[in-house]
Design a protein around this motif. Structure first.
Motif, mmCIF file in Angstrom:
data_model
loop_
_atom_site.group_PDB
_atom_site.id
_atom_site.type_symbol
_atom_site.label_atom_id
_atom_site.label_comp_id
_atom_site.label_asym_id
_atom_site.label_seq_id
_atom_site.Cartn_x
_atom_site.Cartn_y
_atom_site.Cartn_z
ATOM 1 N N LEU A 293 0.832 21.628 -0.529
ATOM 2 C CA LEU A 293 0.974 20.540 -1.546
ATOM 3 C C LEU A 293 2.067 19.431 -0.993
ATOM 4 C CD1 LEU A 293 1.717 22.431 -4.776
ATOM 5 C CD2 LEU A 293 -0.393 21.554 -4.082
ATOM 6 N N ARG A 294 2.707 19.836 0.044
ATOM 7 C CA ARG A 294 3.630 18.700 0.596
ATOM 8 C C ARG A 294 2.447 17.666 1.263
ATOM 9 N NH1 ARG A 294 8.800 20.091 2.254
ATOM 10 N NH2 ARG A 294 9.362 22.244 2.365
ATOM 11 N N ARG A 295 1.293 17.938 1.488
ATOM 12 C CA ARG A 295 0.383 17.034 2.261
ATOM 13 C C ARG A 295 -0.788 16.313 1.369
ATOM 14 N NH1 ARG A 295 0.231 21.629 5.066
ATOM 15 N NH2 ARG A 295 -1.914 22.139 4.622
ATOM 16 N N ILE A 296 -0.303 16.445 -0.255
ATOM 17 C CA ILE A 296 -1.254 15.775 -1.180
ATOM 18 C C ILE A 296 -0.146 15.117 -2.027
ATOM 19 C CG2 ILE A 296 -2.419 16.187 -3.144
ATOM 20 C CD1 ILE A 296 -3.550 19.030 -1.971
ATOM 21 N N LYS A 297 -0.482 13.815 -1.913
ATOM 22 C CA LYS A 297 0.257 12.841 -2.972
ATOM 23 C C LYS A 297 0.049 13.056 -4.340
ATOM 24 C CE LYS A 297 0.485 9.070 0.352
ATOM 25 N NZ LYS A 297 -0.352 9.522 1.310
ATOM 26 N N GLN A 298 1.241 12.949 -5.143
ATOM 27 C CA GLN A 298 1.558 13.351 -6.550
ATOM 28 C C GLN A 298 0.658 12.048 -7.369
ATOM 29 O OE1 GLN A 298 2.328 15.471 -8.428
ATOM 30 N NE2 GLN A 298 2.436 14.438 -10.182
ATOM 31 N N ALA B 292 5.450 5.134 -4.005
ATOM 32 C CA ALA B 292 4.839 6.210 -4.360
ATOM 33 C C ALA B 292 4.277 7.347 -3.383
ATOM 34 C CB ALA B 292 4.043 5.882 -5.612
ATOM 35 N N GLU B 293 5.098 7.862 -2.536
ATOM 36 C CA GLU B 293 4.741 8.664 -1.390
ATOM 37 C C GLU B 293 4.982 10.111 -1.901
ATOM 38 O OE1 GLU B 293 3.068 7.815 1.288
ATOM 39 O OE2 GLU B 293 2.900 5.743 0.846
ATOM 40 N N HIS B 294 5.480 10.240 -2.824
ATOM 41 C CA HIS B 294 5.906 11.625 -3.289
ATOM 42 C C HIS B 294 4.873 12.532 -3.388
ATOM 43 C CE1 HIS B 294 5.601 9.737 -6.934
ATOM 44 N NE2 HIS B 294 5.518 10.691 -7.743
ATOM 45 N N TYR C 176 -6.632 14.047 -2.687
ATOM 46 C CA TYR C 176 -6.894 12.818 -3.811
ATOM 47 C C TYR C 176 -7.566 13.659 -5.032
ATOM 48 C CZ TYR C 176 -5.795 9.464 -0.066
ATOM 49 O OH TYR C 176 -5.332 8.706 0.838
ATOM 50 N N SER C 177 -6.942 14.514 -5.611
ATOM 51 C CA SER C 177 -7.620 15.356 -6.471
ATOM 52 C C SER C 177 -8.602 14.927 -7.518
ATOM 53 C CB SER C 177 -6.210 16.256 -7.121
ATOM 54 O OG SER C 177 -5.622 15.218 -7.977
ATOM 55 N N HIS C 178 -7.964 13.934 -8.207
ATOM 56 C CA HIS C 178 -8.828 13.482 -9.368
ATOM 57 C C HIS C 178 -10.385 12.764 -8.867
ATOM 58 C CE1 HIS C 178 -6.178 14.618 -12.129
ATOM 59 N NE2 HIS C 178 -5.103 14.021 -11.615
ATOM 60 N N THR C 179 -10.202 11.925 -7.916
ATOM 61 C CA THR C 179 -11.553 11.492 -7.358
ATOM 62 C C THR C 179 -12.360 12.602 -6.715
ATOM 63 O OG1 THR C 179 -10.372 9.367 -6.948
ATOM 64 C CG2 THR C 179 -12.470 9.673 -5.896
ATOM 65 N N PHE C 180 -11.824 13.404 -5.964
ATOM 66 C CA PHE C 180 -12.406 14.370 -5.294
ATOM 67 C C PHE C 180 -13.174 15.495 -6.358
ATOM 68 C CE2 PHE C 180 -12.988 18.464 -3.115
ATOM 69 C CZ PHE C 180 -13.470 18.053 -1.908
ATOM 70 N N ARG D 174 -8.086 23.928 3.038
ATOM 71 C CA ARG D 174 -8.430 23.231 4.195
ATOM 72 C C ARG D 174 -8.155 21.832 4.162
ATOM 73 N NH1 ARG D 174 -12.901 26.123 6.410
ATOM 74 N NH2 ARG D 174 -12.328 27.869 7.815
ATOM 75 N N LEU D 175 -8.459 21.265 2.902
ATOM 76 C CA LEU D 175 -8.409 19.997 2.641
ATOM 77 C C LEU D 175 -7.247 19.485 2.125
ATOM 78 C CD1 LEU D 175 -11.822 19.194 1.046
ATOM 79 C CD2 LEU D 175 -11.078 18.900 3.420
ATOM 80 N N ASP D 176 -6.656 18.261 2.598
ATOM 81 C CA ASP D 176 -5.408 17.646 2.016
ATOM 82 C C ASP D 176 -5.629 16.089 2.103
ATOM 83 O OD1 ASP D 176 -4.445 16.935 4.778
ATOM 84 O OD2 ASP D 176 -3.724 18.855 4.672
#
Length: 447
Positions: free
Chosen positions: A45-50, A61-63, A119-123, A297-299
């Motif tokens: 989760l460190r590698r996925i932007k909020q 907004a890099e958190h 990029y959760s919602h688009t993905f 594997r994806l972030d």
């Protein structure tokens, strides 16, 4: 209400703390919480932007999902402390707080977003994944480190934590702490997103709201003396959606990202996606055969690396969309309504005549939010209830004229996105002939 029967609940010999710009200190007191944070799945989760693409609009907004998740945990921990101190249960039917529920609440708070993808919602839209379903899989699959840690508490503990996520856990208090119209999740992301975007829209009095929260048989209620703090929270949420989450540039970059992934998926179907890197990581998703391991594997960084490789693609559309996304060249947009929607097809034709494939260079996007729903006609699930001095309960919009004004109203807009290159062309001249669109373009500062 149930009592958790655990084989092994270990407290740390000395609590650990994480420094945090929103909550100052995040206190970790249970070994299981520390162990969960240190799992592979949670560290991802460190590698996925909020906020996904919002950093391309608000550069601060890099958190990450990591920082938000530990923040939700901390708010939940504070709620538990207040409840056990001020509203401890003395018998199973009094509707007060049974602190045996603390650990399941803390674990659910920490893990509530662990299923979010790159990029959760688009993905999710392109590959038909669902972050809540993935969260449950990560928690319940014996293949994950998260599951192994939870099973150290008890064999059925993973299932209990997952049931909080799916809102089937028997104790309404625990569920509503994590997921309701005013919960630890929303309170953290409003404050955190406001801070990192450099805006003040999401600010509200967290300390006061936590002080007036109370457990009840109905779930979570709020003391009437805290009504104005709750009102402020509702308005803050409304403002964040309208000013930050629905920002046209962020939505434009989401449109480009959506089309970029769709183009790659379309090329993969016809065996024309030549990038070995993109094919390796995304092939299971292109073929609809992705398992949990492929998902983990994806972030954001992996996808960005794929996009960088696609810059050099022989496919002009894929290469162009990758460059537009990585180099931040957003589409322009114009608001449309039911009155002007009939002009969209002619505009698509203009885009095609200019040499752009409308399937990948135009989009309709609507973003609407329901600031508060009283659910008055069907069910009381999710209502914000205020407890009066005589012990009776009132639904928030029934006593707050301010909240009533936005209750049940979906607020937002619809936009049509198109290449910036269309501005200054004959197509723009044709478009401006229509006074309705001219007004929208002027309001959006495109002319």
């Amino acid at each position: 209400m149930i009592t958790i029967v655990c084989k092994n609940i270990k407290y740390l010999p000395k609590e650990k703390v994480l420094r945090d710009p929103i909550h100052n200190y995040i206190y970790i007191q249970h070994q299981v919480i520390l162990d969960l944070i240190n799992t592979r799945e949670f560290q991802r989760l460190r590698r996925i932007k909020q906020l996904g693409t919002s950093n391309l609009t608000f550069h601060g907004a890099e958190h990450s999902r990591f920082t938000h998740s530990v923040g939700v945990y901390e708010i939940t921990r504070r709620i538990c402390d207040i409840f056990v101190r001020n509203y401890p249960s003395h018998n199973p039917t009094d509707g007060l707080w049974n602190d045996d529920e603390r650990l399941v609440a803390l674990c659910a708070a920490l893990l509530h977003d662990i299923g979010h993808g790159a990029y959760s919602h688009t993905f999710e839209h392109i590959f038909n994944t669902n972050h809540e379903e993935m969260t449950v899989k990560i928690i319940t699959s014996e293949q994950t480190e998260v599951n192994a840690v939870l099973r150290q508490v008890s064999d059925d503990f993973p299932a209990q934590v997952a049931s909080v996520i799916t809102k089937t856990y028997p104790n309404k208090q625990v569920v509503q702490i994590i997921s309701s119209q005013i919960d630890a999740d929303r309170m953290d992301y409003l404050l955190r997103d406001s801070y990192y975007t450099g805006t003040n829209y999401g600010s509200f009095d967290l300390t006061r709201i936590l002080r007036v929260m109370r457990p009840a048989k109905e779930g979570i209620v709020f003391d009437i003396s805290g009504m104005h703090a709750v009102e402020d929270y509702i308005v803050s949420r409304f403002q964040m959606y309208q000013q930050v989450y629905f920002h046209p540039v962020s939505r434009s970059m989401e449109v480009i990202l959506n089309h970029l992934l769709q183009r790659a998926k379309d090329l993969s179907r016809t065996h024309k996606l030549k990038s070995a890197l993109g094919t390796y990581y995304l092939k299971p998703f292109f073929e609809g055969q992705a398992d949990l391991e492929a998902y983990l594997r994806l972030d954001d960084g992996v996808l960005n690396t794929c996009f960088e490789a696609w810059r050099d693609s022989d496919d002009e559309i894929l290469a162009d969309l990758a460059s537009r996304f990585l180099d931040r060249h957003p589409f322009k947009s114009v608001k449309f309504t039911a009155t002007t929607a009939n002009l969209l097809d002619p505009l698509r034709q203009m885009v095609a005549q200019a040499g752009f494939d409308p399937n990948y260079y135009t989009a309709e996007n609507d973003s609407f939010d329901l600031p508060y729903d009283s659910y008055s006609s069907q069910t009381d699930k999710g209502q914000i209830k205020l407890i009066q001095k005589d012990g009776s309960l009132s639904e928030l919009s029934a006593v707050s004229p301010l909240v009533l004004a936005i209750t049940g109203k979906f607020l937002g807009d619809k936009r049509f996105f198109f290449p910036k290159e269309m501005l200054g062309t004959d197509a723009e001249v044709d478009l401006l002939v229509n006074p309705a669109f001219r007004t929208h373009l002027k309001n959006d500062h495109l002319i």
